[in-house]
Scaffold this motif. Sequence first.
Motif, PDB file in Angstrom:
ATOM      1  N   GLY A 238       0.830  -1.190   0.000  1.00  0.00           N
ATOM      2  CA  GLY A 238       0.000   0.000   0.000  1.00  0.00           C
ATOM      3  C   GLY A 238       0.868   1.243   0.000  1.00  0.00           C
ATOM      4  N   ASP A 239       0.748   2.033   1.067  1.00  0.00           N
ATOM      5  CA  ASP A 239       1.520   3.272   1.170  1.00  0.00           C
ATOM      6  C   ASP A 239       2.564   3.209   2.270  1.00  0.00           C
ATOM      7  OD1 ASP A 239      -0.161   3.166   3.309  1.00  0.00           O
ATOM      8  OD2 ASP A 239      -1.038   5.167   3.039  1.00  0.00           O
ATOM      9  N   ARG A 240       2.973   1.996   2.659  1.00  0.00           N
ATOM     10  CA  ARG A 240       3.943   1.840   3.743  1.00  0.00           C
ATOM     11  C   ARG A 240       5.105   0.957   3.294  1.00  0.00           C
ATOM     12  NH1 ARG A 240       1.777  -1.319   7.000  1.00  0.00           N
ATOM     13  NH2 ARG A 240      -0.178  -1.652   5.875  1.00  0.00           N
ATOM     14  N   ILE A 241       6.286   1.249   3.821  1.00  0.00           N
ATOM     15  CA  ILE A 241       7.474   0.430   3.569  1.00  0.00           C
ATOM     16  C   ILE A 241       7.524  -0.685   4.605  1.00  0.00           C
ATOM     17  CG2 ILE A 241       9.988   0.422   3.411  1.00  0.00           C
ATOM     18  CD1 ILE A 241       9.884   3.346   2.637  1.00  0.00           C
ATOM     19  N   ILE A 242       7.647  -1.917   4.121  1.00  0.00           N
ATOM     20  CA  ILE A 242       7.620  -3.080   5.006  1.00  0.00           C
ATOM     21  C   ILE A 242       9.020  -3.638   5.234  1.00  0.00           C
ATOM     22  CG2 ILE A 242       6.671  -5.391   5.331  1.00  0.00           C
ATOM     23  CD1 ILE A 242       4.616  -3.169   5.488  1.00  0.00           C
ATOM     24  N   PHE A 243       9.878  -3.589   4.208  1.00  0.00           N
ATOM     25  CA  PHE A 243      11.186  -4.250   4.303  1.00  0.00           C
ATOM     26  C   PHE A 243      12.198  -3.478   3.473  1.00  0.00           C
ATOM     27  CE2 PHE A 243      14.170  -7.390   2.444  1.00  0.00           C
ATOM     28  CZ  PHE A 243      14.798  -7.808   3.601  1.00  0.00           C
ATOM     29  N   ALA A 244      13.450  -3.467   3.922  1.00  0.00           N
ATOM     30  CA  ALA A 244      14.529  -2.810   3.191  1.00  0.00           C
ATOM     31  C   ALA A 244      15.803  -3.626   3.333  1.00  0.00           C
ATOM     32  CB  ALA A 244      14.749  -1.387   3.715  1.00  0.00           C
ATOM     33  N   ASN A 245      16.560  -3.682   2.242  1.00  0.00           N
ATOM     34  CA  ASN A 245      17.792  -4.460   2.247  1.00  0.00           C
ATOM     35  C   ASN A 245      18.759  -3.861   1.224  1.00  0.00           C
ATOM     36  OD1 ASN A 245      19.584  -6.492   2.902  1.00  0.00           O
ATOM     37  ND2 ASN A 245      18.795  -7.894   1.341  1.00  0.00           N
ATOM     38  N   VAL A 246      20.034  -4.159   1.376  1.00  0.00           N
ATOM     39  CA  VAL A 246      21.051  -3.724   0.430  1.00  0.00           C
ATOM     40  C   VAL A 246      21.909  -4.935   0.084  1.00  0.00           C
ATOM     41  CG1 VAL A 246      22.702  -3.070   2.232  1.00  0.00           C
ATOM     42  CG2 VAL A 246      22.847  -2.020  -0.029  1.00  0.00           C
ATOM     43  N   SER A 247      22.353  -5.011  -1.158  1.00  0.00           N
ATOM     44  CA  SER A 247      23.180  -6.135  -1.587  1.00  0.00           C
ATOM     45  C   SER A 247      24.225  -5.647  -2.568  1.00  0.00           C
ATOM     46  CB  SER A 247      22.319  -7.238  -2.219  1.00  0.00           C
ATOM     47  OG  SER A 247      21.855  -6.841  -3.491  1.00  0.00           O
ATOM     48  N   VAL A 248      25.254  -6.480  -2.764  1.00  0.00           N
ATOM     49  CA  VAL A 248      26.305  -6.213  -3.747  1.00  0.00           C
ATOM     50  C   VAL A 248      26.436  -7.402  -4.682  1.00  0.00           C
ATOM     51  CG1 VAL A 248      27.604  -4.597  -2.312  1.00  0.00           C
ATOM     52  CG2 VAL A 248      28.001  -7.045  -2.063  1.00  0.00           C
ATOM     53  N   ARG A 249      25.347  -8.143  -4.826  1.00  0.00           N
ATOM     54  CA  ARG A 249      25.350  -9.306  -5.698  1.00  0.00           C
ATOM     55  C   ARG A 249      25.561  -8.857  -7.154  1.00  0.00           C
ATOM     56  NH1 ARG A 249      20.335 -13.055  -4.774  1.00  0.00           N
ATOM     57  NH2 ARG A 249      21.306 -12.932  -2.717  1.00  0.00           N
ATOM     58  N   ASP A 250      26.359  -9.625  -7.875  1.00  0.00           N
ATOM     59  CA  ASP A 250      26.677  -9.336  -9.282  1.00  0.00           C
ATOM     60  C   ASP A 250      27.396  -7.986  -9.438  1.00  0.00           C
ATOM     61  OD1 ASP A 250      25.376 -11.695  -9.974  1.00  0.00           O
ATOM     62  OD2 ASP A 250      23.441 -10.681 -10.186  1.00  0.00           O
TER      63      ASP A 250
ATOM     64  N   THR B 171       4.653  -6.392  -1.666  1.00  0.00           N
ATOM     65  CA  THR B 171       4.576  -7.605  -0.860  1.00  0.00           C
ATOM     66  C   THR B 171       3.184  -7.741  -0.271  1.00  0.00           C
ATOM     67  OG1 THR B 171       5.488  -8.763   1.069  1.00  0.00           O
ATOM     68  CG2 THR B 171       5.452  -6.365   1.161  1.00  0.00           C
ATOM     69  N   SER B 172       2.805  -8.980  -0.005  1.00  0.00           N
ATOM     70  CA  SER B 172       1.496  -9.234   0.607  1.00  0.00           C
ATOM     71  C   SER B 172       1.540  -9.092   2.120  1.00  0.00           C
ATOM     72  CB  SER B 172       1.010 -10.643   0.238  1.00  0.00           C
ATOM     73  OG  SER B 172       1.950 -11.620   0.673  1.00  0.00           O
ATOM     74  N   VAL B 173       2.739  -8.963   2.688  1.00  0.00           N
ATOM     75  CA  VAL B 173       2.882  -8.781   4.135  1.00  0.00           C
ATOM     76  C   VAL B 173       2.393  -7.389   4.499  1.00  0.00           C
ATOM     77  CG1 VAL B 173       4.489  -8.736   6.066  1.00  0.00           C
ATOM     78  CG2 VAL B 173       4.819 -10.378   4.206  1.00  0.00           C
ATOM     79  N   GLU B 174       1.476  -7.328   5.449  1.00  0.00           N
ATOM     80  CA  GLU B 174       0.856  -6.046   5.789  1.00  0.00           C
ATOM     81  C   GLU B 174       1.584  -5.305   6.893  1.00  0.00           C
ATOM     82  OE1 GLU B 174      -3.247  -6.578   6.637  1.00  0.00           O
ATOM     83  OE2 GLU B 174      -3.739  -7.464   4.689  1.00  0.00           O
ATOM     84  N   GLN B 175       2.209  -6.027   7.807  1.00  0.00           N
ATOM     85  CA  GLN B 175       2.883  -5.385   8.931  1.00  0.00           C
ATOM     86  C   GLN B 175       4.319  -5.869   9.009  1.00  0.00           C
ATOM     87  OE1 GLN B 175       1.482  -3.035  10.724  1.00  0.00           O
ATOM     88  NE2 GLN B 175      -0.573  -3.269   9.853  1.00  0.00           N
TER      89      GLN B 175
END
Length: 606
Positions: A171-183, A211-215
């Motif tokens: 919706g209008d909320r951020i649920i998850f954040a990550n950083v990677s250096v793959r490739d 994502t379907s995760v709400e919280q």
Amino acid sequence: MTVLGYPRSWSCHCLPVLILLLAIGHEPWVEGVTHYKPGDPVILYVNKVGPYHNPQETYHYYQLPVCCPEKIRHKSLSLGEVLDGDRMAESLYEIRFRENVEKRILCHMQLSSAQVEQLRQAIEELYYFEFVVDDLPIRGFVGYMEESGFLPHSHKIGLWTHLDFHLEFHGDRIIFANVSVRDVKPHSLDGLRSDELLGLTHTYSVRWSETSVEQRSDRRRGDDGGFFPRTLEIHWLSIINSMVLVFLLVGFVAVILMRVLRNDLARYNLDEETSSGGSSDDFDQGDNGWKIIHTDVFRFPPYRGLLCAVLGVGAQFLALGTGIIVMALLGMFNVHRHGAINSAAILLYALTCCVSGYVSSHFYRQIGGERWVWNIILTTSLFSVPFFLTWSVVNSVHWANGSTQALPATTILLLLTVWLLVGFPLTVIGGIFGKNNASPFDAPCRTKNIAREIPPQPWYKSTVIHMTVGGFLPFSAISVELYYIFATVWGREQYTLYGILFFVFAILLSVGACISIALTYFQLSGEDYRWWWRSVLSVGSTGLFIFLYSVFYYARRSNMSGAVQTVEFFGYSLLTGYVFFLMLGTISFFSSLKFIRYIYVNLKMD
């Protein structure tokens, strides 16, 4: 490394929040929800860097030669965040809600040989960085290091100059954040001459997905994309080990000890009836065991003011520990909110100071103490002075090394103000109430003016042996769980099994009470009536075993190193052992006092 200036906004932000906490019970652990519209800017804060294996050794991100704005703007932080070593500042990353970015240039840099060497040293020490997006931590390593071969030996060091950010929204909320250096291929820092400049171009990409995760709480707690290990599961071995030990100890005290007491009481009371025609002195000469010392067992101990201060501060930490665990069980601590437990601990410590004042002054007046003002000063200093001395050494080491764990002067003044305006006054108020509400000690037996001579005691009834037995058994009940607690405090895991923690905490107190009763009975059976301080030391020595375990953990179970991490680890481990000594010594004393009152009340005497 140079120390960056800390903004005054921290203290201005912390003070009203803390006043609000103390006034209306505001909860800093409640998560704030930010709602975004497509295209809205999402601020990414840079926070700190530090060696992966030294969790408490952290530095400001901008102390490294990285892309940095001309004017550094810090985020206003809560008290708990400052205590946690957070130093968030705005970054050059431009992120907009639900807008993907492909390899955008962050900045161009020309690094001198000294700056390259600083980066090489950080990468060799496995430095990681922490960013924060909408209160979600993002972590990754600064660079890449490869060791291979013996002959020839290969040592390669590279810097990650491109970061891929992956953000999930619902919706209008951020649920998850990550950083990677793959490739992504690291930029080599090898083979540079001392007079050569290294040109770097830092870039980044942003990828959004729904994502379907709400919280956030619906995701696995502590899930940061696998950067930190997740090994804290329900550990049945710890539970079974503790339960078996508790059942054995409780069974020992309830069955064997009570059976012996029943026989003792029956024999003593029968002897009292048959010898009622004789004199009291003749009876004492023919008796032995714990009855013969009934005129000395309630003789008040030396240093009664110090004893009462120990009991008062121990009762305070019992209330503080129980409060923290109960709050965690009620879900008041958000794992995404930095420093929530730190804020709650400071708040509860200040508010529970009334407990230490009340318990100490109440018992001090009961056992005939008259210098109650001195008793209050001793009570309020018993923990605060050792804590201040330890913190001063640790904070000085952090300050000398430029670590963000060094508290700013404004935060130090704030904490001192809280103690002076809240903690100390509540200790005095509690002491006044305790003194005024104190009833007479009302011992079941009269105490003679002349103390009875104590017969020589066998070696196994000495104070050292009692401390060894009384400290080791409670420690063995929590030894397995203690590893997970250390891995959380001094490692990278996040502890969320608060139900098990509460269960183990209750087991620890139960085992301490049972061991104290058993050891006190054996001591009295040897006609040794000096049980007051012995009961505190016997089970309170568990704190010594916990400190010895911390030494073992540092040497064998962790990869911590360096002066900064070592000083902090052993400084606060000493304080932890001291706190457990106070808590378990208090439980042990009052258990022994209750037991002694019980057996002498049921004893028939002239």
